[in-house]
Write a protein that holds these residues in place. Structure first.
Motif, PDB file in Angstrom:
ATOM      1  N   VAL A   1     -29.962 -44.476  34.782  1.00 21.64           N
ATOM      2  CA  VAL A   1     -30.380 -45.734  33.235  1.00 21.64           C
ATOM      3  C   VAL A   1     -30.505 -47.302  32.877  1.00 21.64           C
ATOM      4  N   PHE A   2     -31.498 -47.548  32.730  1.00 16.53           N
ATOM      5  CA  PHE A   2     -30.863 -49.398  32.873  1.00 16.53           C
ATOM      6  C   PHE A   2     -31.399 -49.903  31.052  1.00 16.53           C
ATOM      7  N   ILE A   3     -30.428 -50.369  30.716  1.00 17.93           N
ATOM      8  CA  ILE A   3     -29.442 -50.275  29.385  1.00 17.93           C
ATOM      9  C   ILE A   3     -29.244 -52.427  28.962  1.00 17.93           C
ATOM     10  N   PRO A   4     -30.690 -52.648  28.409  1.00 11.82           N
ATOM     11  CA  PRO A   4     -30.594 -53.843  27.310  1.00 11.82           C
ATOM     12  C   PRO A   4     -29.307 -53.960  26.608  1.00 11.82           C
ATOM     13  N   ILE A   5     -28.678 -54.504  26.467  1.00  9.68           N
ATOM     14  CA  ILE A   5     -27.499 -54.561  25.172  1.00  9.68           C
ATOM     15  C   ILE A   5     -27.356 -55.871  25.062  1.00  9.68           C
ATOM     16  N   GLN A   6     -28.162 -56.037  23.583  1.00  6.33           N
ATOM     17  CA  GLN A   6     -27.868 -57.674  22.529  1.00  6.33           C
ATOM     18  C   GLN A   6     -27.016 -57.751  22.166  1.00  6.33           C
ATOM     19  N   CYS A   7     -26.809 -59.455  22.537  1.00  5.19           N
ATOM     20  CA  CYS A   7     -25.682 -59.241  22.114  1.00  5.19           C
ATOM     21  C   CYS A   7     -24.641 -59.836  20.609  1.00  5.19           C
ATOM     22  N   GLU A   8     -25.201 -58.705  20.628  1.00  5.46           N
ATOM     23  CA  GLU A   8     -24.553 -58.366  18.456  1.00  5.46           C
ATOM     24  C   GLU A   8     -23.635 -57.393  18.339  1.00  5.46           C
ATOM     25  N   TYR A   9     -22.616 -57.626  17.274  1.00 12.05           N
ATOM     26  CA  TYR A   9     -22.042 -56.095  17.125  1.00 12.05           C
ATOM     27  C   TYR A   9     -22.481 -54.845  17.096  1.00 12.05           C
ATOM     28  N   TYR A  10     -23.707 -54.748  16.560  1.00 12.73           N
ATOM     29  CA  TYR A  10     -24.222 -53.165  16.076  1.00 12.73           C
ATOM     30  C   TYR A  10     -25.326 -52.488  17.759  1.00 12.73           C
ATOM     31  N   ALA A  11     -25.208 -53.974  18.592  1.00  8.13           N
ATOM     32  CA  ALA A  11     -25.390 -53.092  19.662  1.00  8.13           C
ATOM     33  C   ALA A  11     -24.342 -52.519  20.717  1.00  8.13           C
ATOM     34  N   LEU A  12     -22.829 -52.723  19.973  1.00  9.55           N
ATOM     35  CA  LEU A  12     -21.924 -51.969  20.924  1.00  9.55           C
ATOM     36  C   LEU A  12     -21.613 -50.388  20.188  1.00  9.55           C
ATOM     37  N   GLU A  13     -21.938 -50.676  18.683  1.00 11.42           N
ATOM     38  CA  GLU A  13     -22.151 -49.378  18.441  1.00 11.42           C
ATOM     39  C   GLU A  13     -22.819 -48.364  18.746  1.00 11.42           C
ATOM     40  N   GLY A  14     -24.619 -48.518  18.796  1.00 14.24           N
ATOM     41  CA  GLY A  14     -25.251 -48.203  19.722  1.00 14.24           C
ATOM     42  C   GLY A  14     -25.088 -47.300  20.762  1.00 14.24           C
ATOM     43  N   LEU A  15     -24.185 -48.029  21.630  1.00 16.06           N
ATOM     44  CA  LEU A  15     -23.918 -48.103  22.701  1.00 16.06           C
ATOM     45  C   LEU A  15     -23.638 -46.353  23.226  1.00 16.06           C
ATOM     46  N   SER A  16     -22.287 -46.031  22.695  1.00 13.55           N
ATOM     47  CA  SER A  16     -21.910 -44.814  22.440  1.00 13.55           C
ATOM     48  C   SER A  16     -22.355 -43.872  22.101  1.00 13.55           C
ATOM     49  N   ALA A  17     -23.236 -43.915  21.450  1.00 12.98           N
ATOM     50  CA  ALA A  17     -24.203 -42.478  20.891  1.00 12.98           C
ATOM     51  C   ALA A  17     -24.928 -42.780  21.669  1.00 12.98           C
ATOM     52  N   LEU A  18     -25.085 -43.830  22.990  1.00 11.07           N
ATOM     53  CA  LEU A  18     -25.957 -43.360  24.075  1.00 11.07           C
ATOM     54  C   LEU A  18     -25.680 -43.088  25.001  1.00 11.07           C
ATOM     55  N   LEU A  19     -24.704 -43.113  25.250  1.00 14.15           N
ATOM     56  CA  LEU A  19     -23.141 -42.610  26.447  1.00 14.15           C
ATOM     57  C   LEU A  19     -23.924 -41.256  26.666  1.00 14.15           C
ATOM     58  N   LYS A  20     -23.207 -40.819  24.854  1.00  6.45           N
ATOM     59  CA  LYS A  20     -23.251 -39.436  24.651  1.00  6.45           C
ATOM     60  C   LYS A  20     -24.261 -38.502  25.696  1.00  6.45           C
ATOM     61  N   ASN A  21     -25.217 -39.092  25.132  1.00  3.41           N
ATOM     62  CA  ASN A  21     -26.082 -38.035  24.637  1.00  3.41           C
ATOM     63  C   ASN A  21     -27.334 -38.304  26.544  1.00  3.41           C
ATOM     64  N   ILE A  22     -26.304 -39.537  26.987  1.00  5.73           N
ATOM     65  CA  ILE A  22     -27.344 -39.921  28.479  1.00  5.73           C
ATOM     66  C   ILE A  22     -26.020 -38.570  29.453  1.00  5.73           C
ATOM     67  N   GLU A  23     -24.978 -38.196  29.009  1.00  5.93           N
ATOM     68  CA  GLU A  23     -23.769 -37.137  29.407  1.00  5.93           C
ATOM     69  C   GLU A  23     -24.394 -36.052  29.519  1.00  5.93           C
ATOM     70  N   LEU A  24     -24.465 -35.273  27.770  1.00  2.00           N
ATOM     71  CA  LEU A  24     -26.164 -33.716  27.482  1.00  2.00           C
ATOM     72  C   LEU A  24     -27.287 -33.555  28.789  1.00  2.00           C
ATOM     73  N   ILE A  25     -27.689 -35.141  29.077  1.00  2.00           N
ATOM     74  CA  ILE A  25     -28.983 -34.624  29.893  1.00  2.00           C
ATOM     75  C   ILE A  25     -28.726 -34.540  31.209  1.00  2.00           C
ATOM     76  N   LYS A  26     -27.362 -35.478  31.558  1.00  2.00           N
ATOM     77  CA  LYS A  26     -26.838 -35.300  33.048  1.00  2.00           C
ATOM     78  C   LYS A  26     -26.373 -33.787  32.686  1.00  2.00           C
ATOM     79  N   ASN A  27     -25.805 -33.077  32.224  1.00  2.00           N
ATOM     80  CA  ASN A  27     -24.915 -32.042  31.803  1.00  2.00           C
ATOM     81  C   ASN A  27     -25.342 -31.091  32.328  1.00  2.00           C
TER      82      ASN A  27
END
Length: 370
Positions: free
Chosen positions: A252-278
């Protein structure tokens, strides 16, 4: 013309040459004996710095690199020019190591506007220019990746929709990018907007893209050909299209915009990646994070960079992509910034990021096929 002495911003503001203080009166500017030393402007310094390193003769690159003058902290324009010149002399025209096996990477972030498509097409173009064979799979119904690569994607064009829903072979829809040899694209059309619903009733709906890519690679192998990289550009959502992309890829290649909202969305994305992995793809992992739209003038951008690099030190690339007008302009010409303006700061930043990606585990997982 007159100026209030109290408002004059010169070295002797508030006084006149005879030493008498004058307050609230005006004095002709011509009568003020203020010596003004002439200093070169930042643009002139930048031009001088660029001139010292922009020699055309081949074989002088290393000498040119050593000749770049050090720019002080008070000359940000000169610093930027010198840094871009170093990148160009170091990276431009360089052939990058190619992976031993095809790297299939899903470019994902459910937050919109973070530079997913821009990153996917420009990294792909940079790698192709450096000698790799690259396929971009456009899974976004908007078709922006297809537009940036100069690929037709109107409704009559065979697209990735036909592959996912109708089961057509990938070879039927893949088109070559007209500007970059070795770069190919499976375009998206507006029909893909309905694929989320149509896929629900299909058998093995989560694995259809993976099967299509596997069959396409086997077909290429029969002709002695191979793909070095596959980039899957996802829509800004976590629906069935994105799930297909996660199942098809190992990275997974994640581009992250250098703003606060991007960090909020990152945690949700990582949870979904973990679900797919499992449940669907045990090999899936976050391999690369690229910080985009970086503005060095803001403290927030620096804080976002620090946070991301603190939590993901091994995955985050050293390169950052600045906000750039050239990057935004390029798609309107049906090009990536790598061909639209290869010497711009944006193009050089993507080239640097591509170089880092190619060097990831190079000693173990890559070989030079040149």
């Amino acid at each position: 013309m007159t100026a209030a002495v109290g408002e004059f911003d010169g070295p002797d503001a508030g006084s006149v040459p005879n030493g008498e203080d004058v307050v609230g009166e005006t004095q002709p500017v011509a009568d003020l004996d203020v010596s003004r030393e002439t200093h070169p402007s930042e643009s002139e310094r930048a031009a001088d710095a660029l001139a010292k390193v922009s020699r055309d003769a081949k074989g002088e690159e290393l000498q040119d690199l050593a000749d770049i003058p050090a720019a002080g902290a008070d000359t940000p324009l000169a610093q930027a020019v010198a840094e871009d010149t170093r990148k160009r002399l170091t990276l431009a025209g360089r052939e990058l190591p190619r992976p031993a096996e095809t790297r299939i990477m899903t470019v994902a972030n459910q937050k919109g506007g973070v530079g997913k498509t821009t990153t996917a097409v420009n990294i792909a173009a940079a790698l192709a220019q450096a000698g790799a064979t690259v396929l971009v799979v456009d899974l976004d119904p908007q078709g922006n990746a297809s537009t940036a690569l100069g690929i037709e994607h109107h409704t009559e064009v065979p697209s990735i929709y036909d592959v996912l829903v109708d089961g057509d072979p990938m070879s039927k829809v893949v088109q070559a990018c007209p500007d970059v040899p070795g770069l190919y694209c499976a375009p998206a059309t507006i029909d893909l907007a309905g694929a989320e619903i149509e896929l629900v009733s299909l058998v093995a709906r989560e694995t259809r893209l993976k099967k299509a890519i596997t069959a396409y690679r086997a077909e290429l192998a029969e002709h002695g050909e191979n793909l070095d990289y596959v980039f899957v550009d996802c829509p800004p959502s976590l629906g069935l299209l994105t799930v297909n992309a996660f199942v098809a890829a190992s990275e997974v290649f994640i581009p992250i915009q250098c703003e606060y909202y991007a960090l909020e969305g990152l945690s949700a994305l990582l949870k979904n990646i973990e679900l797919i992995k499992n449940h669907l793809n045990p090999t899936l992992h976050v391999s690369t994070i690229l910080l985009t739209m970086y503005d060095g003038r803001t403290r927030l951008a620096a804080q976002v960079v620090e946070e991301v690099r603190h939590h993901f030190p091994d995955q985050t690339l050293k390169a950052t992509v600045p906000r750039s007008v050239r990057i935004s302009e390029a798609p309107s010409h049906g090009q990536t910034v790598m061909t639209y303006d290869p010497n711009s700061s944006g193009a050089l930043s993507y080239l640097e990021a591509a170089s880092e990606m190619a060097a990831q585990n190079a000693a173990e997982n890559s070989e030079d096929r040149s």
